[in-house]
Design a protein around this motif. Structure first.
Motif, PDB file in Angstrom:
ATOM      1  N   UNK A 200       0.863  -1.035   0.128  1.00 35.14           N
ATOM      2  CA  UNK A 200       0.084  -0.052  -0.144  1.00 35.14           C
ATOM      3  C   UNK A 200       0.643   1.218  -0.119  1.00 35.14           C
ATOM      4  N   UNK A 201       2.194   1.207   0.610  1.00 30.33           N
ATOM      5  CA  UNK A 201       2.963   2.271   0.492  1.00 30.33           C
ATOM      6  C   UNK A 201       4.089   2.166  -0.519  1.00 30.33           C
ATOM      7  N   UNK A 202       4.235   1.020  -1.129  1.00 31.35           N
ATOM      8  CA  UNK A 202       5.455   1.077  -2.338  1.00 31.35           C
ATOM      9  C   UNK A 202       4.558   1.447  -3.427  1.00 31.35           C
ATOM     10  N   UNK A 203       3.537   1.105  -3.561  1.00 26.93           N
ATOM     11  CA  UNK A 203       2.807   1.288  -4.905  1.00 26.93           C
ATOM     12  C   UNK A 203       2.938   2.753  -5.292  1.00 26.93           C
ATOM     13  N   UNK A 204       2.555   3.816  -4.575  1.00 30.04           N
ATOM     14  CA  UNK A 204       2.671   4.959  -4.873  1.00 30.04           C
ATOM     15  C   UNK A 204       4.061   5.540  -5.382  1.00 30.04           C
ATOM     16  N   UNK A 205       5.000   5.185  -4.524  1.00 30.97           N
ATOM     17  CA  UNK A 205       6.426   5.580  -4.776  1.00 30.97           C
ATOM     18  C   UNK A 205       7.021   4.958  -5.827  1.00 30.97           C
ATOM     19  N   UNK A 206       6.604   3.803  -6.502  1.00 29.66           N
ATOM     20  CA  UNK A 206       7.143   3.007  -7.428  1.00 29.66           C
ATOM     21  C   UNK A 206       6.508   3.585  -8.793  1.00 29.66           C
ATOM     22  N   UNK A 207       5.641   4.525  -8.783  1.00 26.90           N
ATOM     23  CA  UNK A 207       5.269   5.367 -10.002  1.00 26.90           C
ATOM     24  C   UNK A 207       6.040   6.577 -10.183  1.00 26.90           C
ATOM     25  N   UNK A 208       7.060   6.727  -9.251  1.00 25.00           N
ATOM     26  CA  UNK A 208       7.757   8.168  -9.386  1.00 25.00           C
ATOM     27  C   UNK A 208       9.239   7.680 -10.004  1.00 25.00           C
ATOM     28  N   UNK A 209       9.489   8.490 -11.065  1.00 27.99           N
ATOM     29  CA  UNK A 209      10.725   8.162 -11.608  1.00 27.99           C
ATOM     30  C   UNK A 209      12.002   8.278 -10.838  1.00 27.99           C
ATOM     31  N   UNK A 210      12.126   9.263 -10.006  1.00 29.12           N
ATOM     32  CA  UNK A 210      13.309   9.594  -9.426  1.00 29.12           C
ATOM     33  C   UNK A 210      13.782   8.288  -8.573  1.00 29.12           C
ATOM     34  N   UNK A 211      12.460   7.677  -8.195  1.00 26.95           N
ATOM     35  CA  UNK A 211      12.809   6.470  -7.157  1.00 26.95           C
ATOM     36  C   UNK A 211      13.072   5.132  -7.834  1.00 26.95           C
ATOM     37  N   UNK A 212      12.393   5.002  -9.062  1.00 26.37           N
ATOM     38  CA  UNK A 212      12.625   3.754  -9.889  1.00 26.37           C
ATOM     39  C   UNK A 212      13.637   4.040 -10.541  1.00 26.37           C
ATOM     40  N   UNK A 213      14.398   5.296 -11.055  1.00 23.14           N
ATOM     41  CA  UNK A 213      15.527   5.388 -11.736  1.00 23.14           C
ATOM     42  C   UNK A 213      16.606   5.135 -10.751  1.00 23.14           C
ATOM     43  N   UNK A 214      16.458   5.457  -9.553  1.00 22.57           N
ATOM     44  CA  UNK A 214      17.499   5.414  -8.263  1.00 22.57           C
ATOM     45  C   UNK A 214      17.411   3.602  -8.311  1.00 22.57           C
ATOM     46  N   UNK A 215      16.486   3.108  -8.102  1.00 24.71           N
ATOM     47  CA  UNK A 215      16.420   1.583  -8.085  1.00 24.71           C
ATOM     48  C   UNK A 215      17.105   0.969  -9.132  1.00 24.71           C
ATOM     49  N   UNK A 216      16.852   1.077 -10.225  1.00 22.57           N
ATOM     50  CA  UNK A 216      17.619   0.532 -11.446  1.00 22.57           C
ATOM     51  C   UNK A 216      19.016   0.500 -11.534  1.00 22.57           C
ATOM     52  N   UNK A 217      19.725   1.622 -10.728  1.00 26.00           N
ATOM     53  CA  UNK A 217      21.077   1.764 -10.701  1.00 26.00           C
ATOM     54  C   UNK A 217      21.547   0.283  -9.681  1.00 26.00           C
ATOM     55  N   UNK A 218      20.676  -0.021  -8.833  1.00 23.52           N
ATOM     56  CA  UNK A 218      21.101  -1.228  -7.988  1.00 23.52           C
ATOM     57  C   UNK A 218      20.826  -2.480  -8.797  1.00 23.52           C
ATOM     58  N   UNK A 219      20.174  -2.631  -9.842  1.00 20.81           N
ATOM     59  CA  UNK A 219      19.845  -4.044 -10.462  1.00 20.81           C
ATOM     60  C   UNK A 219      18.464  -4.300 -10.445  1.00 20.81           C
ATOM     61  N   UNK A 220      17.522  -3.351  -9.939  1.00 17.87           N
ATOM     62  CA  UNK A 220      16.091  -3.627  -9.966  1.00 17.87           C
ATOM     63  C   UNK A 220      15.463  -3.212 -11.383  1.00 17.87           C
ATOM     64  N   UNK A 221      14.494  -3.889 -11.819  1.00 16.12           N
ATOM     65  CA  UNK A 221      13.977  -3.813 -13.246  1.00 16.12           C
ATOM     66  C   UNK A 221      12.366  -3.588 -13.315  1.00 16.12           C
ATOM     67  N   UNK A 222      11.785  -3.499 -14.414  1.00 19.06           N
ATOM     68  CA  UNK A 222      10.489  -3.093 -14.358  1.00 19.06           C
ATOM     69  C   UNK A 222       9.567  -4.077 -13.832  1.00 19.06           C
ATOM     70  N   UNK A 223      10.081  -5.276 -14.007  1.00 16.51           N
ATOM     71  CA  UNK A 223       9.153  -6.340 -13.316  1.00 16.51           C
ATOM     72  C   UNK A 223       9.311  -6.467 -11.745  1.00 16.51           C
ATOM     73  N   UNK A 224      10.143  -5.601 -11.111  1.00 13.06           N
ATOM     74  CA  UNK A 224      10.141  -5.620  -9.856  1.00 13.06           C
ATOM     75  C   UNK A 224       9.244  -4.537  -9.699  1.00 13.06           C
ATOM     76  N   UNK A 225       8.861  -3.541 -10.276  1.00 20.02           N
ATOM     77  CA  UNK A 225       7.983  -2.377  -9.998  1.00 20.02           C
ATOM     78  C   UNK A 225       6.615  -2.534 -10.235  1.00 20.02           C
ATOM     79  N   UNK A 226       6.411  -3.769 -10.784  1.00 24.93           N
ATOM     80  CA  UNK A 226       4.976  -3.877 -11.046  1.00 24.93           C
ATOM     81  C   UNK A 226       4.309  -4.410  -9.882  1.00 24.93           C
ATOM     82  N   UNK A 227       2.789  -4.050  -9.868  1.00 26.83           N
ATOM     83  CA  UNK A 227       1.961  -4.738  -8.935  1.00 26.83           C
ATOM     84  C   UNK A 227       2.302  -4.233  -7.396  1.00 26.83           C
ATOM     85  N   UNK A 228       2.980  -2.970  -7.159  1.00 23.10           N
ATOM     86  CA  UNK A 228       3.267  -2.531  -5.772  1.00 23.10           C
ATOM     87  C   UNK A 228       4.777  -3.059  -5.414  1.00 23.10           C
ATOM     88  N   UNK A 229       5.399  -4.031  -6.431  1.00 19.79           N
ATOM     89  CA  UNK A 229       6.715  -4.296  -6.100  1.00 19.79           C
ATOM     90  C   UNK A 229       6.937  -5.853  -5.836  1.00 19.79           C
TER      91      UNK A 229
END
Length: 290
Positions: A200-229
């Motif tokens: 319920x918390x992560x779902x909103x933040x994973x729509x924000x590019x600042x956060x997802x772009x930062x997580x991509x630098x550590x190896x996370x990908x689109x499939x990790x961001x779907x459905x709230x993570x």
């Protein structure tokens, strides 16, 4: 690492809480041994009076905005508030500044462009107003903003990050800057319900590019961001379980170089309610207060 502080990050303090309720909660946190209370300053054109109310109503605990938006406030006005707070309560007010996110900033028509340059300009304004660098801290995720935090503030207050980011931030900041990440937690040992609360918390933040772009630098990908993570991502960002299990998750950030961890309790805590029982349980484990 000179410090090992345990702090609180809760939207309750600027949510629907009355002054009396906010101060009462702050006094209990102070008695439990927490070091600082963080909460958003919102998107107004000044620093909310609630920060000063909590300082006035307590005797030791610090307060810090996480964050004052550099798009919605002016350096002279913010510096004036911070100087007044410092004079009344020396060493207890830390000014947290951040560039926020385009989708949030542009809701009122503000043009969100070149946030790094905007932050540099804002810090120039604080310098001109005579506000000291050691009493301000920046919400920093990427390498450039972390370096700016090192060079022109007391340190960094990253938000929504795994422990790997804490290690990178410490390396960028050096040994003598404050590193105070926010870490959201769920006190619930059931993996199904704990992760559901976390999402319920992560779902909103994973729509924000600042956060997802930062997580991509550590190896996370689109499939990790779907459905709230993905489970793996949720588990990496949100420690959950018993108080002892949550403490073990927070320990990863201390070992990675955090001086201070600002804990946000997700279950039972929001802008309308304060999760007092959870912070009591965590204090017993993390601070030794009963």
């Amino acid at each position: 690492m000179a410090q090992r502080l345990v702090s609180v990050w809760q939207p309750f303090f600027l949510g629907s809480a009355s002054r009396d309720a906010a101060v009462e909660a702050a006094r209990e946190l102070e008695e439990l041994g927490y070091s600082r209370i963080w909460f958003s300053a919102g998107f107004g054109d000044d620093v909310p009076a609630r920060f000063r109310e909590i300082l006035d109503g307590t005797g030791r605990i610090g307060v810090a905005p996480g964050i004052v938006s550099i798009w919605h406030s002016s350096p002279p006005e913010v510096a004036a508030f911070a100087r007044d707070a410092e004079r009344a309560h020396p060493g207890r007010f830390l000014l947290g500044l951040g560039a926020s996110h385009a989708v949030l900033v542009e809701k009122d028509g503000t043009d969100y462009r070149r946030p790094y340059s905007k932050m540099v300009s804002y810090l120039d304004g604080l310098d001109q107003a005579g506000f000291p660098r050691e009493r301000r801290i920046l919400a920093a995720l990427g390498p450039r903003m972390l370096e700016l935090s090192r060079d022109r503030s007391a340190g960094a207050h990253p938000y929504f990050i795994p422990a790997e980011h804490t290690a990178e931030a410490r390396a960028a900041l050096g040994a003598d800057r404050l590193l105070a990440p926010e870490v959201a937690v769920v006190l619930d040992p059931d993996p199904v319900t704990a992760r559901a609360t976390a999402r319920k918390y992560t779902a909103g933040y994973l729509t924000l590019p600042n956060y997802t772009n930062n997580l991509r630098r550590f190896g996370w990908a689109d499939e990790d961001f779907a459905a709230g993570g993905s489970d793996r991502l949720v588990d990496a960002i949100i420690p959950w379980g018993t108080a002892e299990q949550v403490a073990a998750g927070l320990e990863k950030h201390y070992r990675a170089g955090a001086d201070e961890v600002a804990i946000q309790v997700l279950n039972g805590g929001d802008a309308r309610s304060f999760p007092a029982d959870a912070f009591r349980a965590l204090a017993t484990v993390l601070i030794g207060r009963r």
